[in-house]
Enzyme design. Structure first.
Site, mmCIF file in Angstrom:
data_model
loop_
_atom_site.group_PDB
_atom_site.id
_atom_site.type_symbol
_atom_site.label_atom_id
_atom_site.label_comp_id
_atom_site.label_asym_id
_atom_site.label_seq_id
_atom_site.Cartn_x
_atom_site.Cartn_y
_atom_site.Cartn_z
ATOM 1 C CB VAL B 12 -0.723 0.434 1.365
ATOM 2 C CG1 VAL B 12 -1.752 -1.203 1.027
ATOM 3 C CG2 VAL B 12 -0.538 -0.301 2.780
ATOM 4 C CB CYS B 13 -0.107 4.387 -1.031
ATOM 5 S SG CYS B 13 0.117 5.411 -2.244
ATOM 6 N N PRO B 14 2.188 4.645 1.557
ATOM 7 C CG PRO B 14 3.183 5.761 2.716
ATOM 8 C CD PRO B 14 2.758 4.839 2.795
#
Lengths: 230, 74
Positions: B12-14
């Site tokens: 997942v981001c980041p």
């Protein structure tokens, strides 16, 4: 501009691969028809819900395409020195300030001496509970990979992981609702509401708030363009 | 020109960008890092980061919902 070496590499890699993309337009058409049918049923039952449905879809569309993510708003400034989203948030607060100033000014002129419960807008007290809540939310937001908005957007995009985050949301909000009376009794009721127009002229309060937000905007811009330390 | 692949699928981001920045630090000028990601935000984020740091960048979507981000160190 990418160099020739980079372009060659990309072309070579794309060549060895078969086209693996499916045409998704039929799915979009089916969804469009289904949402129109749903909107029709909502229209029959109560007009207001149709508006909610359409505004909800429009908001989702904007969220998806603008990549507006509240987690990234605060995270990217520290991780990557990118304050673009933070500046967008500050800008939206300035617009919100102007809009609410117009609404509240109008209301206060017609209803002088109105209480917090009556003035349009939500008045919440500020205190230690705000700090604790913000800290907990910030930790959870970064671990979960997004706030409510981006979690819902990701589910719409077809990711499975945010479904687990959504489950956590349900558990969290239920627990929060259960414990709220405790928090209210021990902390929230002892703190005060700060409403600037109570301390100064209404126009001056609006001006002060916008001036502070504009200063924050400049600060964020300066932070991003600052030369890296070597 | 060396080419290195970085598998960030299901991250997942980041995290993909953090991993890419870490990896790029170890590489030489002209080398290419290919980041594989299935998050739509990653490409946009990296594009901004690349512009800020003067990296060449190219984004491809070979499969639906799967991106390859080519980053070349200046």
């Amino acid at each position: 501009m990418p160099s020739d070496g980079l372009n060659d590499l990309i072309q070579e890699r794309q060549k060895s691969r078969h086209a693996q993309r499916k045409n998704q337009v039929p799915y979009a058409m089916i969804l469009l028809v289904l949402s129109c049918v749903y909107a029709f049923f909502l229209w029959r039952d109560g007009r207001g819900y149709t508006a909610f449905w359409l505004v909800g879809i429009a908001l989702g569309f904007v969220m998806r395409n603008s990549r507006f993510c509240f987690a990234a708003t605060f995270r990217d400034a520290f991780l990557f020195k990118n304050t673009k989203l933070m500046r967008a948030l500050i800008l939206s607060l300035i617009i919100g300030t102007l809009g609410f100033a117009a609404i509240q000014f109008q209301y206060l002129r017609n209803h002088p001496g109105a209480g917090y419960d009556e003035i349009p807008g939500i008045f919440d007290s500020v205190g230690l509970h705000t700090v604790i809540g913000a800290f907990l939310f910030g930790v959870g937001m970064v671990i979960a990979g997004g706030c409510a908005a981006s979690v819902l957007m990701r589910i719409g995009e077809g990711h499975a992981l945010p479904l687990i985050t959504l489950l956590g949301f349900f558990i969290g909000t239920t627990l929060g609702a259960k414990d709220y009376p405790n928090w209210y009794g021990s902390m929230i009721q002892n703190t005060g509401v700060v409403y600037l127009p109570e301390y100064m002229n209404f126009g001056a309060a609006v001006f002060l708030q916008i001036a502070v937000l504009a200063a924050l905007y400049r600060l964020a811009l300066w932070f991003q363009n600052r030369k890296p330390e070597k | 020109m060396k080419v290195r692949d970085l598998d960030c699928l299901y991250e997942v981001c980041p995290i993909p960008l953090i991993k890419a920045v870490k990896e790029l630090k170890k590489m030489n000028s002209g080398d290419v890092l290919v980041v594989h990601s299935d998050e739509s935000c990653v490409g946009v984020m990296m594009e901004e980061w690349a512009k800020q740091n003067h990296y060449s960048i190219q984004i491809e979507e070979p499969k639906d919902g799967e991106w390859e981000i080519y980053l070349q160190k200046p």
